[in-house]
Write a protein that holds these residues in place. Sequence first.
Motif, PDB file in Angstrom:
ATOM      1  N   SER A  81       0.829  -1.211   0.000  1.00 14.65           N
ATOM      2  CA  SER A  81       0.000   0.000   0.000  1.00 14.65           C
ATOM      3  C   SER A  81       0.861   1.258   0.000  1.00 14.65           C
ATOM      4  O   SER A  81       0.572   2.223  -0.719  1.00 14.65           O
ATOM      5  N   TYR A  85       1.217   4.216  -2.837  1.00 20.28           N
ATOM      6  CA  TYR A  85       1.007   5.624  -2.454  1.00 20.28           C
ATOM      7  C   TYR A  85       2.112   6.517  -3.025  1.00 20.28           C
ATOM      8  O   TYR A  85       1.837   7.568  -3.632  1.00 20.28           O
ATOM      9  N   TYR A  86       3.355   6.101  -2.863  1.00 23.88           N
ATOM     10  CA  TYR A  86       4.474   6.926  -3.328  1.00 23.88           C
ATOM     11  C   TYR A  86       4.605   6.896  -4.852  1.00 23.88           C
ATOM     12  O   TYR A  86       4.905   7.922  -5.475  1.00 23.88           O
ATOM     13  N   SER A 167      -6.238  11.452  -2.884  1.00 23.47           N
ATOM     14  CA  SER A 167      -5.304  10.349  -2.675  1.00 23.47           C
ATOM     15  C   SER A 167      -5.198   9.946  -1.216  1.00 23.47           C
ATOM     16  O   SER A 167      -5.286   8.761  -0.879  1.00 23.47           O
ATOM     17  N   LEU A 168      -5.019  10.898  -0.310  1.00 23.81           N
ATOM     18  CA  LEU A 168      -4.821  10.586   1.106  1.00 23.81           C
ATOM     19  C   LEU A 168      -6.042  10.903   1.955  1.00 23.81           C
ATOM     20  O   LEU A 168      -6.548  10.040   2.686  1.00 23.81           O
ATOM     21  N   TYR A 175      -5.939   4.388   5.780  1.00 25.81           N
ATOM     22  CA  TYR A 175      -4.540   4.478   6.211  1.00 25.81           C
ATOM     23  C   TYR A 175      -4.439   4.356   7.735  1.00 25.81           C
ATOM     24  O   TYR A 175      -3.452   3.778   8.243  1.00 25.81           O
TER      25      TYR A 175
END
Length: 303
Positions: A81, A85-86, A167-168, A175
């Motif tokens: 995950s 993300y990066y 995204s976050l 998360y």
Amino acid sequence: MAASVGTTPGGTTPAGMTPAGTTPESEKDTEFQEREKILCPDFLSVAQITEMLAEDVDGVQQKLEKFLNFRNLQTCLKEASLLDYYVSGFLWARGMDFSIIQYSKFMTLLDMLLHNLRTLHMSLEDSIKWLREVMAEIGPSHSQKNEEWNIFDVKQANAVVDYLKISLFQHYKLYEFLFFSAREEIVIGTEQVIEVVKPAGHPFPDPLEEGISFDIYSTFIEPPPILDMEMKGLNQEQGPEESQPEADTSETDPLVGFTIEDIKSVLGQVTDDILISIQTKINEKLQIQEEAFNARIEKLKKA
């Protein structure tokens, strides 16, 4: 005497008088150095960013996997995950045509947001406030005299915030679950059947593998067991006289001496006993059912 006001991600410093013995140029350099410390240390070095810019999507993923030292991507959900993300963030930044310094600050911003969540247990509201304070430092400033210090212009800053929303922040609960919820380790195993080599005393495969009938295999191919050969030798030494009584006893009919009438009478007694016991059980069951039905009928009459 001039007054200076500065803002940091932790809050706003009060206005104060310029210290004696300082020049506007030295004060400007000091403020510039303070702004350079924001989002430091860098998450990725300039050399690492340069390497990834020359790679395709798979190459970027492999480079980040190496830089982040992720070794259990196939079995660890957290590593998979975080890598996604990066990688997604870097590919989005490449689509924005950022400069090297913009790449560096943007990737560091992504990492710091996860760091605040994982280490400081920041809530969604606190993370949004923190992002607003940081973007006030690295984004466009209301003061036109410091435009050369701005890392992102207005359009880029808005795009960064919009990307972080989808995204976050949009998946913030996921998360949080990733970092703070313990998961059971599921051991997945497979059972395999391994065929071992037959011993030297059994040189030939089974009849089915040879594709021949068992009679042909046992008669012409399979060697006779040692015990059978020894028994045959003993039988030959004993001679036909000793084997003859055994053959006679084995062929004796156990019903010799009984007539057909005797057999019929015995079978009749056995059959009668069995039928009587069965009939008795049936009568008992019928009596129980009859009593149950009579009790129900009495209840219905009373009702």
